[in-house]
Design a protein around this motif. Structure first.
Motif, PDB file in Angstrom:
ATOM      1  N   PRO A  62      49.258  38.409  35.155  1.00 53.80           N
ATOM      2  CA  PRO A  62      47.912  38.863  35.552  1.00 53.80           C
ATOM      3  C   PRO A  62      47.121  39.468  34.394  1.00 53.80           C
ATOM      4  N   ASN A  63      47.821  39.848  33.334  1.00 54.93           N
ATOM      5  CA  ASN A  63      47.162  40.431  32.155  1.00 54.93           C
ATOM      6  C   ASN A  63      47.645  39.729  30.892  1.00 54.93           C
TER       7      ASN A  63
ATOM      8  N   TYR B 130      46.683  32.191  45.019  1.00 55.23           N
ATOM      9  CA  TYR B 130      46.819  33.626  44.850  1.00 55.23           C
ATOM     10  C   TYR B 130      47.686  34.186  45.972  1.00 55.23           C
TER      11      TYR B 130
ATOM     12  N   SER C 296      45.278  40.392  45.866  1.00 58.12           N
ATOM     13  CA  SER C 296      46.317  40.161  44.874  1.00 58.12           C
ATOM     14  C   SER C 296      45.741  39.577  43.587  1.00 58.12           C
ATOM     15  N   LYS C 297      46.334  39.965  42.479  1.00 58.40           N
ATOM     16  CA  LYS C 297      45.936  39.438  41.180  1.00 58.40           C
ATOM     17  C   LYS C 297      46.946  38.414  40.663  1.00 58.40           C
TER      18      LYS C 297
END
Length: 275
Positions: free
Chosen positions: A257-258, A218, A197-198
């Motif tokens: 995540p980004n 996480y 997972s991110k």
């Protein structure tokens, strides 16, 4: 004259599709059993082998007939393999891709229409994540909340399932279970293909005035094919929760995540006159 007309008609006649059945193992390499893909080689007798397995054969001896041979490219078989199109195994869940046979496994590893499953033991529903969330709310009446990354959301500490969704269509399952030692909380990212997972999850609990504990971890990912995942992310000790948790709140957030990092603007130095 008639021959010319007949030839013209043959050229202009539309080609109709045909239903053809065949053993798909005929399109697999007989050594590694993976689908043949260009470049494809054959021995002097006509037995096929993929490019990955050909260097593994000793003394250029055919793996099937044992004849000593020089393996040559088989362009006809390569053309055939390029023309064989098959549907994705997830077609019944909404995938409309028609794939070259040797690319099917690679596509299905990342297919966005691969199914996730209802965690209710008596329910056999499976579907893409969007359909799954609709099923949760319409059939089981489980609550769901739309959240934003990195923004805190506060929930009352109540046992049961709660689904969380983001604008980029990610779905998370938060489960609170009352165990003998206290309230056990787990959070999982629902993904068709479980992988590392991110998503980082942050949780804290307390009353409106006091925060008792904070946790960051996480998240695991799961398709829920085996039901609810085992294990918990956070356990709230029973002796720290008053009034069966009715006065306790769980603060929850998931990091982006980004994250979009704003580029620094260049610093312009202006000359100072008279110095």
């Amino acid at each position: 004259m008639d021959g010319g007309t007949s030839s013209k008609r043959r050229v202009e006649a539309p080609r109709e599709g045909h239903n053809v059945s065949m053993g798909m193992d005929a399109l697999d390499c007989p050594v590694c059993f993976h689908p043949l893909r260009p470049p494809i080689y054959q021995c002097s007798v006509g037995h096929f082998i993929c490019s990955s397995c050909r260097p593994k054969l000793g003394r250029n001896k055919c793996h099937l007939c044992s004849a000593e041979t020089t393996f040559q490219r088989c362009l006809g078989m390569e053309r055939l393999m390029e023309s064989v199109k098959v549907p994705c195994s997830n077609a019944k869940y909404g995938c409309v891709e028609k794939l070259t046979y040797y690319q099917k496994d690679e596509h299905e590893k990342e297919c966005p229409n691969a199914p996730c499953f209802c965690p209710e033991s008596s329910c056999s529903f499976a579907g893409a994540t969007d359909a799954l969330l609709d099923h949760f709310s319409s059939q089981h009446k489980w609550p769901s909340t739309t959240i934003k990354y990195s923004e805190d959301v506060m929930f009352r500490l109540e046992p049961g399932l709660h689904f969380l969704r983001t604008k980029d269509r990610q779905i998370f399952l938060r489960n609170v279970v009352l165990e003998p030692v206290g309230h056990a909380i787990s959070v999982v990212s629902i993904q068709p293909k479980p992988k590392n997972s991110k998503f980082m999850c942050n949780m804290s609990y307390g009353s409106s005035l006091t925060v008792y504990f904070q946790s960051s971890t996480y998240l695991r990912s799961s398709s829920l094919s085996d039901g609810l995942p085992k294990g918990y992310n956070l356990i709230l000790p029973k002796d720290e929760i008053a009034d069966d948790g009715k006065a306790t709140f769980l603060t929850f957030s998931i990091d982006d995540p980004n994250p979009k990092v704003k580029a620094r603007e260049p610093i312009c130095l202006k000359p100072v006159h008279g110095v």
